[in-house]
Enzyme design. Structure first.
Site, PDB file in Angstrom:
ATOM      1  N   GLU A  35      45.466  31.709  34.843  1.00 41.56           N
ATOM      2  CA  GLU A  35      45.899  30.912  34.282  1.00 41.56           C
ATOM      3  C   GLU A  35      47.272  31.452  34.568  1.00 41.56           C
ATOM      4  O   GLU A  35      48.000  31.794  33.760  1.00 41.56           O
ATOM      5  CB  GLU A  35      45.701  30.915  32.715  1.00 41.56           C
ATOM      6  CG  GLU A  35      45.581  29.309  32.135  1.00 41.56           C
ATOM      7  CD  GLU A  35      45.600  29.299  30.723  1.00 41.56           C
ATOM      8  OE1 GLU A  35      44.818  30.646  30.273  1.00 41.56           O
ATOM      9  OE2 GLU A  35      46.230  28.652  30.337  1.00 41.56           O
ATOM     10  N   ARG A 260      37.946  45.631  32.416  1.00 39.19           N
ATOM     11  CA  ARG A 260      39.749  45.685  32.332  1.00 39.19           C
ATOM     12  C   ARG A 260      40.556  47.125  32.638  1.00 39.19           C
ATOM     13  O   ARG A 260      39.668  47.532  31.777  1.00 39.19           O
ATOM     14  CB  ARG A 260      40.016  44.823  30.942  1.00 39.19           C
ATOM     15  CG  ARG A 260      40.159  43.727  30.733  1.00 39.19           C
ATOM     16  CD  ARG A 260      40.414  43.239  29.077  1.00 39.19           C
ATOM     17  NE  ARG A 260      41.768  42.329  29.228  1.00 39.19           N
ATOM     18  CZ  ARG A 260      42.143  41.411  30.243  1.00 39.19           C
ATOM     19  NH1 ARG A 260      41.229  40.997  29.875  1.00 39.19           N
ATOM     20  NH2 ARG A 260      43.626  41.464  30.164  1.00 39.19           N
ATOM     21  N   LYS A 270      49.395  39.125  28.378  1.00 37.57           N
ATOM     22  CA  LYS A 270      50.149  38.147  28.448  1.00 37.57           C
ATOM     23  C   LYS A 270      51.215  37.574  27.525  1.00 37.57           C
ATOM     24  O   LYS A 270      52.045  37.573  27.427  1.00 37.57           O
ATOM     25  CB  LYS A 270      49.875  36.802  29.680  1.00 37.57           C
ATOM     26  CG  LYS A 270      49.538  37.181  30.987  1.00 37.57           C
ATOM     27  CD  LYS A 270      49.031  35.922  31.792  1.00 37.57           C
ATOM     28  CE  LYS A 270      47.455  35.469  31.323  1.00 37.57           C
ATOM     29  NZ  LYS A 270      47.449  34.342  32.545  1.00 37.57           N
TER      30      LYS A 270
HETATM   31  P1  ATP Z   1      45.743  37.923  29.593  1.00 40.65           P
HETATM   32  O1  ATP Z   1      44.801  39.150  28.174  1.00 40.65           O
HETATM   33  O2  ATP Z   1      47.009  39.129  29.540  1.00 40.65           O
HETATM   34  O3  ATP Z   1      46.054  37.217  29.117  1.00 40.65           O
HETATM   35  P2  ATP Z   1      44.093  36.835  31.277  1.00 40.65           P
HETATM   36  O4  ATP Z   1      42.696  37.151  31.944  1.00 40.65           O
HETATM   37  O5  ATP Z   1      43.869  36.092  29.871  1.00 40.65           O
HETATM   38  O6  ATP Z   1      45.401  38.093  30.622  1.00 40.65           O
HETATM   39  P3  ATP Z   1      43.989  35.475  33.408  1.00 40.65           P
HETATM   40  O7  ATP Z   1      45.033  34.691  33.979  1.00 40.65           O
HETATM   41  O8  ATP Z   1      42.967  34.488  33.106  1.00 40.65           O
HETATM   42  O9  ATP Z   1      44.289  36.278  32.404  1.00 40.65           O
HETATM   43  O10 ATP Z   1      43.635  36.272  34.652  1.00 40.65           O
HETATM   44  C1  ATP Z   1      43.305  36.009  36.328  1.00 40.65           C
HETATM   45  C2  ATP Z   1      42.462  37.448  36.040  1.00 40.65           C
HETATM   46  O11 ATP Z   1      42.587  38.241  36.113  1.00 40.65           O
HETATM   47  C3  ATP Z   1      41.524  37.032  35.460  1.00 40.65           C
HETATM   48  O12 ATP Z   1      39.967  36.813  36.417  1.00 40.65           O
HETATM   49  C4  ATP Z   1      40.804  38.616  34.526  1.00 40.65           C
HETATM   50  O13 ATP Z   1      39.665  38.623  34.037  1.00 40.65           O
HETATM   51  C5  ATP Z   1      42.222  39.231  35.235  1.00 40.65           C
HETATM   52  N1  ATP Z   1      42.530  39.831  34.249  1.00 40.65           N
HETATM   53  C6  ATP Z   1      42.890  39.765  33.658  1.00 40.65           C
HETATM   54  N2  ATP Z   1      44.232  41.277  32.757  1.00 40.65           N
HETATM   55  C7  ATP Z   1      43.077  42.057  33.268  1.00 40.65           C
HETATM   56  C8  ATP Z   1      42.729  43.623  33.053  1.00 40.65           C
HETATM   57  N3  ATP Z   1      43.849  43.938  32.228  1.00 40.65           N
HETATM   58  N4  ATP Z   1      43.024  43.848  33.989  1.00 40.65           N
HETATM   59  C9  ATP Z   1      41.676  43.296  34.746  1.00 40.65           C
HETATM   60  N5  ATP Z   1      42.123  42.422  35.099  1.00 40.65           N
HETATM   61  C10 ATP Z   1      42.011  41.571  34.476  1.00 40.65           C
HETATM   62 MG    MG Z   2      42.269  34.321  30.702  1.00 39.31          MG
END
Ligand code: ATP
Ligand code: MG
Length: 560
Positions: A35, A260, A270
């Site tokens: 995102e 994760r 984020k």
């Molecule tokens: P955050 O919790 O940091 O806001 P998010 O999952 O909301 O992260 P996205 O932009 O949706 O952020 O993430 C894009 C992809 O990266 C998703 O498929 C998510 O599962 C993966 N991702 C995000 N954080 C991690 C992490 N700490 N370890 C592994 N994969 C991750």
């Molecule tokens: Mg997300």
């Protein structure tokens, strides 16, 4: 790519099984779906390496898709940075760059399809009422009074929602599933909400936006994704992912959840990173203390080290927190092979070689990288006045201190043996000058008579030295877990480490470092790995310490 391939984890096992059984006609198609509401961090790197890595290893494809369904939080600044960071990490989506917002019309049409199938309805309860009606894990929810609206009524209202006739919050579109479903997420989840907000790509074209759950699976389906790999927190969303695809009768990717990445002494949210940046707790998205890819890059991390780290962390079904030291070991290992050695003194005290002629200097050859013969040698100027580290000298040393002290002989790296004959102290006892004699017969660092010294010191010639700013980093947080707060009145930010940045304003560097371009990486002997910062200019060089050496120097000393 010439690097260790990640071992066969359970996701790769599934992919291999599917290839064997011909499940997807031999097709492997993954995607990385960020995102655009912040910069990428090392956790995203794990997901990028997994998705792009699997595509590369099994002859498949990986898309980059922006899941941009949330207009208020998203921005083109983030879109641009994400693309740059994915490329920097070493991956290529070729011509497969997509945006969920490109699918808004298709998603809308599918919502009308679900209405016609009596699988979706317009609900006019408030969000609070909807939440309250969801029930609890042990009690069923309460059906919305609007659940029995007719298809025509729903179509009419949904079209008017799209046309902008209603204010935010007046209605939502909900999937009609089961208010008694054991999975709370399947109790008539929201598919669309009214939001009169400008979107960074579609502008004011839309005032209704799909929820993540409704948009994500359908976007995967449109792109003919085979394996929709996401993190464990989406495991309980999977029945909903499956429900939408089945209800619409469209291509149905398999969602697979993995753990994760979490690291000690830092965090990967984020939202929190945004808070640190906006609140000026750090200097920006590329602050070398935060785990964004920008921050790690500015800190001196290489894409190779990050990829090697991601290949090593393990893809499992269990969330755990990995020691930050594991990441640091990967950058050490990488830089040990390729970073040239230089000498720099961070806390200088002056040595005067009293038997070395005044005004004279000489160039001594120094090996650039003992791990890489091709790196060759450089010459380092030596003269009568030198800088050494203040803590490499003690007036009155304890038993275990083997470095310079009155009457003691040590080696200067690549140069000579010196013996301390005299010291000059100020009225507080602070050492001002260390007077030494050198033995011309030990040129290069070895005594022809075979006598040994117990220490080798790094040094920089005073008249030739380049003065630089050097930034030394410590953990971002004082506690392994930033959420480990004893006082409930305080939040995670109270655990920020006030000493995470220590600036040395006038470090002394060997002259070869004065011309190093931004981003160049070196090992400063005995001090760690350093890189030239983006703030650096020829007039005022600025270096970041990427990582310390740990005990590596101790081993080298034994060898030399
Ligand atoms: P955050 O919790 O940091 O806001 P998010 O999952 O909301 O992260 P996205 O932009 O949706 O952020 O993430 C894009 C992809 O990266 C998703 O498929 C998510 O599962 C993966 N991702 C995000 N954080 C991690 C992490 N700490 N370890 C592994 N994969 C991750
Ligand atoms: Mg997300």
């Amino acid at each position: 790519m010439n690097e260790p391939v990640a071992h066969r984890d359970f996701v790769r096992q599934i992919v291999e099984d599917d290839l064997r059984t011909g499940k997807w006609d031999g097709r492997i198609h993954t995607r990385f779906p960020p995102e655009p509401n912040g910069y990428l961090h090392i956790g995203h790197a794990k997901s990028i390496c997994l998705n792009f890595g699997i595509a590369a290893e099994y002859g498949g494809k990986c898309n980059l898709r922006f899941d941009d369904t949330n207009p208020e939080k998203e921005d083109t600044e983030y879109v641009d940075s994400i693309m740059e960071d994915v490329r920097w990490l070493g991956f290529d989506w070729e011509d497969r760059l997509f945006y969920a917002s490109d699918y808004f019309e298709q998603l809308y049409q599918w919502a009308e399809t679900l209405i016609r199938l009596e699988k979706a309805y317009v609900c006019s309860l408030t969000l609070d009422e909807i939440r309250a009606g969801r029930g609890t894990p042990t009690e069923p929810g309460i059906a919305s009074p609007w659940r029995s609206r007719t298809v025509d009524e729903n179509l009419d209202l949904f079209r008017r929602m799209r046309a902008g006739e209603f204010p935010d919050g007046a209605h939502v579109l909900r999937a009609k599933i089961d208010m008694g479903h054991p999975h709370m997420l399947l109790r008539d989840p929201i598919m669309y909400r009214i939001r009169h907000a400008e979107h960074h790509r579609t502008g004011n074209q839309w005032c209704i936006y799909p929820t993540y759950d409704y948009a994500h699976g359908q976007s995967d389906s449109i792109e003919q994704i085979t394996h929709s790999i996401c993190t464990l927190e989406f495991e309980n969303h999977r029945p909903l992912y499956d429900w939408y695809c089945q209800a619409l009768g469209i291509h149905h990717p398999q969602q697979i959840e993995f753990n994760r990445l979490n690291l000690t002494y830092t965090m990967m949210s984020k939202r929190r990173l945004l808070e640190l940046v906006k609140g000026n707790y750090v200097r920006g998205w590329d602050d070398p203390r935060i785990p964004t890819l920008r921050g790690l890059r500015r800190r001196g991390y290489t894409p190779e080290a990050i990829r090697a780290f991601c290949a090593s962390v393990g893809v499992t079904k269990h969330n755990a927190t990995m020691d930050m030291g594991v990441l640091e070991n990967h950058i050490r290992e990488d830089l040990n092979k390729r970073a040239e050695r230089r000498m720099a003194v961070l806390d200088p005290v002056k040595v005067i070689i009293t038997n070395y002629p005044e005004g004279q200097s000489e160039e001594l050859p120094a090996v650039n990288n003992p791990e890489d013969a091709a790196a060759g040698t450089r010459s380092v100027p030596f003269s009568r006045e030198l800088w050494i580290e203040r803590d490499d000298f003690m007036v009155d040393p304890p038993k275990k201190f083997f470095r310079l002290a009155p009457g003691r002989e040590v080696r200067l790296r690549w140069a000579y043996f010196i013996t301390c004959t005299h010291i000059v102290q100020d009225s507080q006892g602070q050492v001002q000058e260390i007077h030494c004699t050198y033995d011309p017969a030990t040129k290069g660092g070895d005594a022809p008579d075979g006598r040994k010294v117990k220490a080798t010191l790094h040094w920089v010639s005073v008249p030739h030295a380049v003065t630089a700013e050097v930034r030394l980093y410590d953990h971002l947080f004082r506690t392994e877990d930033p959420d480990d707060v004893a006082d409930p009145a305080l939040d995670w930010k109270s655990n920020l480490n006030p000493n995470s940045l220590h600036t040395v304003s006038s470090a002394k560097l060997e002259p070869a470092l004065g011309q190093a371009p931004q981003g160049a990486r070196f090992q400063f002997e005995r001090l760690g790995y350093f890189c030239v910062d983006a703030d650096s200019t020829p007039e005022r060089p600025v270096f970041n310490r990427t990582v310390t050496l740990k005990d590596q120097w101790a081993k080298e000393q034994v060898k030399s």
